[in-house]
Motif scaffolding. Structure first.
Motif, PDB file in Angstrom:
ATOM      1  N   GLU A  72     -78.795  52.577 -43.498  1.00 23.93           N
ATOM      2  CA  GLU A  72     -78.789  52.803 -42.357  1.00 23.93           C
ATOM      3  C   GLU A  72     -80.121  52.345 -41.490  1.00 23.93           C
ATOM      4  N   GLY A  73     -81.656  52.591 -41.920  1.00 25.47           N
ATOM      5  CA  GLY A  73     -82.364  52.176 -41.367  1.00 25.47           C
ATOM      6  C   GLY A  73     -82.254  51.219 -41.184  1.00 25.47           C
ATOM      7  N   GLU A  74     -82.200  50.336 -41.668  1.00 24.91           N
ATOM      8  CA  GLU A  74     -82.890  49.044 -42.149  1.00 24.91           C
ATOM      9  C   GLU A  74     -81.017  48.145 -41.239  1.00 24.91           C
ATOM     10  N   LEU A  75     -79.894  48.636 -40.959  1.00 26.53           N
ATOM     11  CA  LEU A  75     -79.026  47.890 -40.484  1.00 26.53           C
ATOM     12  C   LEU A  75     -79.268  48.173 -38.884  1.00 26.53           C
ATOM     13  N   THR A  76     -80.077  49.534 -38.445  1.00 25.83           N
ATOM     14  CA  THR A  76     -80.403  49.198 -37.472  1.00 25.83           C
ATOM     15  C   THR A  76     -81.642  48.596 -36.793  1.00 25.83           C
ATOM     16  N   LYS A  77     -82.323  48.423 -36.811  1.00 29.38           N
ATOM     17  CA  LYS A  77     -83.767  47.694 -37.249  1.00 29.38           C
ATOM     18  C   LYS A  77     -83.523  46.185 -36.905  1.00 29.38           C
ATOM     19  N   PHE A  78     -82.250  45.791 -38.093  1.00 30.32           N
ATOM     20  CA  PHE A  78     -82.164  44.244 -37.615  1.00 30.32           C
ATOM     21  C   PHE A  78     -80.902  44.426 -36.463  1.00 30.32           C
ATOM     22  N   ARG A  79     -80.333  45.503 -35.975  1.00 32.70           N
ATOM     23  CA  ARG A  79     -79.527  45.668 -34.739  1.00 32.70           C
ATOM     24  C   ARG A  79     -80.349  45.936 -33.222  1.00 32.70           C
ATOM     25  N   ALA A  80     -81.758  46.043 -33.452  1.00 34.46           N
ATOM     26  CA  ALA A  80     -82.630  46.117 -32.469  1.00 34.46           C
ATOM     27  C   ALA A  80     -83.455  44.389 -32.559  1.00 34.46           C
ATOM     28  N   ALA A  81     -83.483  43.487 -33.309  1.00 33.18           N
ATOM     29  CA  ALA A  81     -83.638  42.315 -33.144  1.00 33.18           C
ATOM     30  C   ALA A  81     -82.757  41.671 -32.849  1.00 33.18           C
ATOM     31  N   VAL A  82     -81.394  41.839 -32.535  1.00 37.86           N
ATOM     32  CA  VAL A  82     -80.788  40.838 -32.614  1.00 37.86           C
ATOM     33  C   VAL A  82     -80.275  40.894 -31.122  1.00 37.86           C
ATOM     34  N   VAL A  83     -80.485  42.429 -30.414  1.00 41.12           N
ATOM     35  CA  VAL A  83     -80.292  42.341 -28.956  1.00 41.12           C
ATOM     36  C   VAL A  83     -81.334  43.176 -28.555  1.00 41.12           C
ATOM     37  N   CYS A  84     -82.280  42.698 -28.265  1.00 39.90           N
ATOM     38  CA  CYS A  84     -83.788  42.733 -28.181  1.00 39.90           C
ATOM     39  C   CYS A  84     -83.261  41.791 -26.364  1.00 39.90           C
ATOM     40  N   GLU A  85     -84.511  42.142 -25.992  1.00 35.97           N
ATOM     41  CA  GLU A  85     -84.010  41.248 -24.591  1.00 35.97           C
ATOM     42  C   GLU A  85     -84.531  39.682 -24.644  1.00 35.97           C
ATOM     43  N   SER A  86     -85.903  38.937 -25.584  1.00 32.28           N
ATOM     44  CA  SER A  86     -86.517  38.212 -25.777  1.00 32.28           C
ATOM     45  C   SER A  86     -85.223  36.806 -26.064  1.00 32.28           C
ATOM     46  N   SER A  87     -83.887  37.917 -27.440  1.00 32.91           N
ATOM     47  CA  SER A  87     -83.414  37.340 -27.338  1.00 32.91           C
ATOM     48  C   SER A  87     -81.914  36.883 -26.759  1.00 32.91           C
ATOM     49  N   LEU A  88     -81.793  37.792 -26.199  1.00 34.90           N
ATOM     50  CA  LEU A  88     -80.487  37.526 -25.524  1.00 34.90           C
ATOM     51  C   LEU A  88     -80.572  36.379 -24.271  1.00 34.90           C
ATOM     52  N   ALA A  89     -82.288  36.512 -23.894  1.00 31.50           N
ATOM     53  CA  ALA A  89     -82.704  35.857 -23.141  1.00 31.50           C
ATOM     54  C   ALA A  89     -83.150  34.692 -23.086  1.00 31.50           C
ATOM     55  N   ARG A  90     -82.948  34.312 -24.527  1.00 33.05           N
ATOM     56  CA  ARG A  90     -83.073  32.829 -24.912  1.00 33.05           C
ATOM     57  C   ARG A  90     -81.755  32.096 -25.073  1.00 33.05           C
ATOM     58  N   THR A  91     -80.892  33.249 -25.355  1.00 32.30           N
ATOM     59  CA  THR A  91     -79.741  32.669 -25.640  1.00 32.30           C
ATOM     60  C   THR A  91     -78.733  32.257 -24.123  1.00 32.30           C
ATOM     61  N   ALA A  92     -78.876  33.492 -23.727  1.00 32.46           N
ATOM     62  CA  ALA A  92     -78.722  33.252 -21.505  1.00 32.46           C
ATOM     63  C   ALA A  92     -79.105  32.185 -21.413  1.00 32.46           C
ATOM     64  N   ALA A  93     -80.144  31.797 -21.297  1.00 23.86           N
ATOM     65  CA  ALA A  93     -81.314  30.370 -20.573  1.00 23.86           C
ATOM     66  C   ALA A  93     -79.978  29.094 -21.546  1.00 23.86           C
ATOM     67  N   HIS A  94     -79.688  28.893 -22.867  1.00 22.98           N
ATOM     68  CA  HIS A  94     -79.370  27.733 -23.533  1.00 22.98           C
ATOM     69  C   HIS A  94     -77.489  27.622 -23.222  1.00 22.98           C
TER      70      HIS A  94
END
Length: 234
Positions: A72-94
């Protein structure tokens, strides 16, 4: 007033989604600063709230099936990295969301179309609008298409670090004392604010950071705390 029909059509073609209700798409692309000047318009904050929840469910689902042996802890860490602000911002800009947004003049002049917090919020609002317009399956397809490569990069370790999660993990090995983040200072006008955040642990301030959004400031504060290696001093 709706966004120009031709512009909406081009955007939908680009993102691979055709809305049954163009008004929902317009709402998703309306920054709160626009409603200050146009009180009759709806901004995207409610859709952002909904989209944030939908995004967490869908990314969790992908990771759960993609990594059947991960704790569970590893899944939570991966999810946080996927949905973080910088990740979503790059996708939105694209996707061109920044260029398509309606926003107040002050926000636009201060660079709001390219501000990471604005872009990330727009992505979540768009997902919330799509969920309302066409349901969970359509939202799932959208996330798979546009965040699938991000998820694979995160799993492979090719992503920007999530300093808050890293700090939390290190400190929790020492005690169960919660890590708290506080906003110490806000400066500048509403359309161009900067925030100073602090990390509090065992009642002490262990790091400070500055950013153009609260999330960015908190990440920078966590980064500063990590640099101090406070867990080695206890």
């Amino acid at each position: 007033m709706l966004l120009a029909g031709e512009s909406l059509a081009r955007l939908q073609e680009h993102i691979g989604v055709h809305f049954r209700s163009p008004a929902l798409l317009e709402e998703a692309l309306t920054h709160s600063s626009y409603t200050f000047e146009n009180p009759e318009a709806k901004n995207n904050q409610r859709l952002e709230f909904l989209g944030d929840a939908v995004l967490e469910v869908l990314v969790s689902e992908v990771l759960f099936h993609r990594l059947p042996e991960a704790p569970e802890g590893e899944l939570t860490k991966f999810r946080a990295a996927v949905v973080c602000e910088s990740s979503l911002a790059r996708t939105a800009a694209h996707l061109g969301l920044g260029l398509a947004m309606r926003m107040g003049r002050g926000e636009e002049l201060s660079g709001g179309r390219w501000r990471p917090s604005v872009l990330a919020d727009a992505f979540e609002a768009l997902l919330g609008a799509l969920y309302l317009d066409q349901g969970l399956d359509a939202a799932r397809t959208f996330v798979s298409r546009h965040l699938g490569p991000v998820i694979e990069d995160v799993i492979a370790g090719r992503h920007e670090p999530d300093y808050k999660t890293e700090l939390q993990e290190k400190l929790q090995k020492m005690s169960r004392e919660p890590v708290k983040y506080v906003i110490l200072k806000e400066e500048g006008p509403d359309h161009a604010k900067t925030f100073t955040a602090g990390v509090i642990y065992h009642g002490a301030l262990i790091g400070q950071g500055v950013g153009r959004s609260k999330k960015e400031a908190e990440q920078q504060a966590a980064k500063a705390a990590l640099a101090r290696r406070v867990w080695r001093k206890r």
